[in-house]
Design a protein around this motif. Structure first.
Motif, short mmCIF file in Angstrom:
data_model
loop_
_atom_site.label_atom_id
_atom_site.label_comp_id
_atom_site.label_asym_id
_atom_site.label_seq_id
_atom_site.Cartn_x
_atom_site.Cartn_y
_atom_site.Cartn_z
N LEU A 459 0.83 -1.20 0.00
CA LEU A 459 0.00 0.00 0.00
C LEU A 459 0.87 1.26 0.00
N ALA A 460 1.91 1.24 0.82
CA ALA A 460 2.83 2.39 0.89
C ALA A 460 3.51 2.63 -0.46
N ALA A 461 3.90 1.54 -1.11
CA ALA A 461 4.55 1.66 -2.42
C ALA A 461 3.58 2.21 -3.47
N LEU A 462 2.32 1.75 -3.40
CA LEU A 462 1.30 2.21 -4.34
C LEU A 462 1.02 3.70 -4.16
N ILE A 463 0.92 4.13 -2.92
CA ILE A 463 0.68 5.55 -2.62
C ILE A 463 1.85 6.39 -3.13
N ALA A 464 3.07 5.92 -2.89
CA ALA A 464 4.26 6.65 -3.34
C ALA A 464 4.27 6.77 -4.86
N LEU A 465 3.89 5.68 -5.54
CA LEU A 465 3.86 5.69 -7.00
C LEU A 465 2.84 6.70 -7.53
N LYS A 466 1.65 6.69 -6.92
CA LYS A 466 0.59 7.62 -7.34
C LYS A 466 1.00 9.07 -7.14
N LEU A 467 1.65 9.34 -6.00
CA LEU A 467 2.12 10.70 -5.73
C LEU A 467 3.17 11.13 -6.76
#
Length: 479
Positions: A459-467
């Protein structure tokens, strides 16, 4: 009483000092070399270097602590818990040098510090005891005879200590010799005394303790119970007050028994009487801890009392300002001991540097700690970083607030028991109050935590990617 030395370190030293300062009394800290910049040292009015890092070269040097206290014209010494807090010789030496030991008298420490002597002292009050032998055993054949009479499983226990050290569960005769050898060796190493005794092992036990408070004028009260059944390696991790198990009638009976135990050794100050309870709600006297307990904040939350303040008032020869009928409790409190331990690897110590450290804040959230971001968790001492305590109008509210607090407590650089604490709070058995001291063995599944961590990382990786993608998509115009 104008100046008090705190013969301890870390979170308990800081917690004790806060009350002492609020009472208008000067504080003196002691510290080992590695603790020279610790929060408890900075917070104190005065601080004195006591020795090198190992505790036997610093915090356990009773004679040196007394020497420094006399040089600084200290009136009293508060031992906190651990280290010298239950050392009868230290308590007596403090008294012999005309200072006040903020704790029970040395005689009470001696009686209750030896489990066999403690049992002998409370016998006359007809308080239920776990079936067993009331004398030290070193001979294997004698141990086999005792175990056969009691019936397996049995528990071999060190007479001179606690904290799960020198303790072995034996399920059959063939294991008696090997387990006795291990228990005696561990007891000798931990307490300098290899005496062990044997008692019936209570299956499916709940660990319930009562906080007591006594003055020097014959007044003794209990401040209700704490449930301490969530343990690993016989050591507590999650505590709460009150217990979800006790009825009002049982609470009254056990509270009265706790007061009798305290009177049996002419106790003064704050102490804790511990009981085991079986599946049929029969309770048995276990031991008495002659000091402030790690889990005392949950009692403070539900009663509104400051136990350190009460300790100091008793030490000043003041009478208790309330009787048993005046003491009431309200709401529910929960405590998680946050250790630098890897809960995915048998709770082994995982000391290191606190790379990031952000604490949870909010109404009814309390944190007792002794560290700051960037500090090292030393290998020389107990790996407890802090105690996280929450309070609610009922048990459910306290549990939900604890989950919220855990989610908002950021510690990086070391593994901790935070994730384990959340696992406990979210587990149906705990939420329903249907658990015992075997909770970890019965319910704890490291794979569950590993999966949770994996999902959180994804989830943290996905959020970072979206940002990152959002940032790249922003139209940038030249100046």
């Amino acid at each position: 009483m104008k100046k008090i030395l705190i013969a301890n370190r870390g979170e308990i030293a800081l917690r004790v000092m806060k009350t002492i300062k609020r009472m208008g009394i000067k504080t003196v800290a002691i510290y080992s070399t590695i603790d020279r910049n610790a929060p408890h040292v900075i917070f104190a009015d005065e601080a004195i270097h006591i020795g090198d890092n190992p505790s036997n070269q610093s915090y356990l040097l009773g004679d040196k602590i007394i020497e420094k206290a006399l040089e600084l014209h200290v009136d009293a010494i508060h031992p906190g818990y651990g280290f010298l807090s239950e050392n009868e010789h230290f308590a007596k030496a403090v008294e012999d040098h005309n200072m006040v030991f903020i704790g029970p008298g040395h005689k009470a420490i001696r009686i209750m510090g030896d489990k066999l002597a403690a049992k002998e002292a409370v016998k006359k009050f007809d308080i239920p005891m776990v079936p067993g032998i009331d004398e030290a055993v070193t001979d294997v054949k004698k141990a086999e005879e005792v175990a056969s009479q009691i019936g397996y499983p049995v528990l071999i226990k060190a007479a001179a200590g606690g904290g799960g050290k020198g303790m072995r569960i034996v399920n059959s005769k063939k294991d008696i010799a090997s387990q006795m050898e291990r228990a005696i060796s561990e007891a000798l190493s931990a307490f300098g005394d290899g005496s062990v005794f044997i008692e019936k092992y209570v299956t499916s036990p709940r660990h319930i303790e009562f906080q007591i408070l006594a003055d020097n004028h014959g007044n003794t009260v209990h401040l209700f119970e704490r449930e301490c059944s969530i343990q690993r390696r016989h050591q507590k991790v999650v505590e709460e007050a009150p217990s979800s198990l006790l009825t009002e009638s049982l609470r009254k009976t056990m509270g009265e028994a706790a007061v009798k135990v305290a009177k049996a050794c002419d106790y003064r100050g704050a102490g804790t009487v511990e009981f085991l309870m079986d599946a049929d709600l029969n309770f048995y006297f276990l031991e008495m801890n002659t000091r402030l307990q790690v889990e005392h904040p949950v009692t403070e939350f539900i009663t509104g009392l400051d136990l350190v303040e009460e300790q100091i008032k008793v030490a000043r020869e003041e009478k208790l300002r309330f009787s048993q009928k005046d003491v009431k409790f309200k709401g529910h409190a929960l405590e998680l001991r946050v250790y630098a331990e890897d809960s995915l690897n048998d709770f082994l110590p995982n000391v290191g540097r606190l790379e990031r450290y952000r604490i949870p804040k909010g109404k009814n959230i309390r944190l007792d700690d002794g560290y700051e971001e960037g500090m090292e968790i030393p290998i020389y001492y107990d790996p407890m970083i802090s105690k996280l305590i929450t309070y609610g109008k009922d048990r459910d509210e306290a549990i939900q607030l604890m989950i919220h607090a855990i989610d908002n407590y950021l510690i990086e650089g070391v593994e901790t028991t935070l994730a384990f604490g959340k696992f406990v709070c979210e587990h149906p058995a705990f939420k329903e109050g249907d658990f015992d001291t075997h909770f970890v063995n019965s319910f704890y599944d490291t794979e569950v935590l590993k999966n949770i961590r994996k999902k959180e990382a994804q989830l943290a990786a996905l959020i970072a990617l979206k940002l990152y993608q959002k940032e790249q998509s922003v139209l940038r115009t030249p100046n």
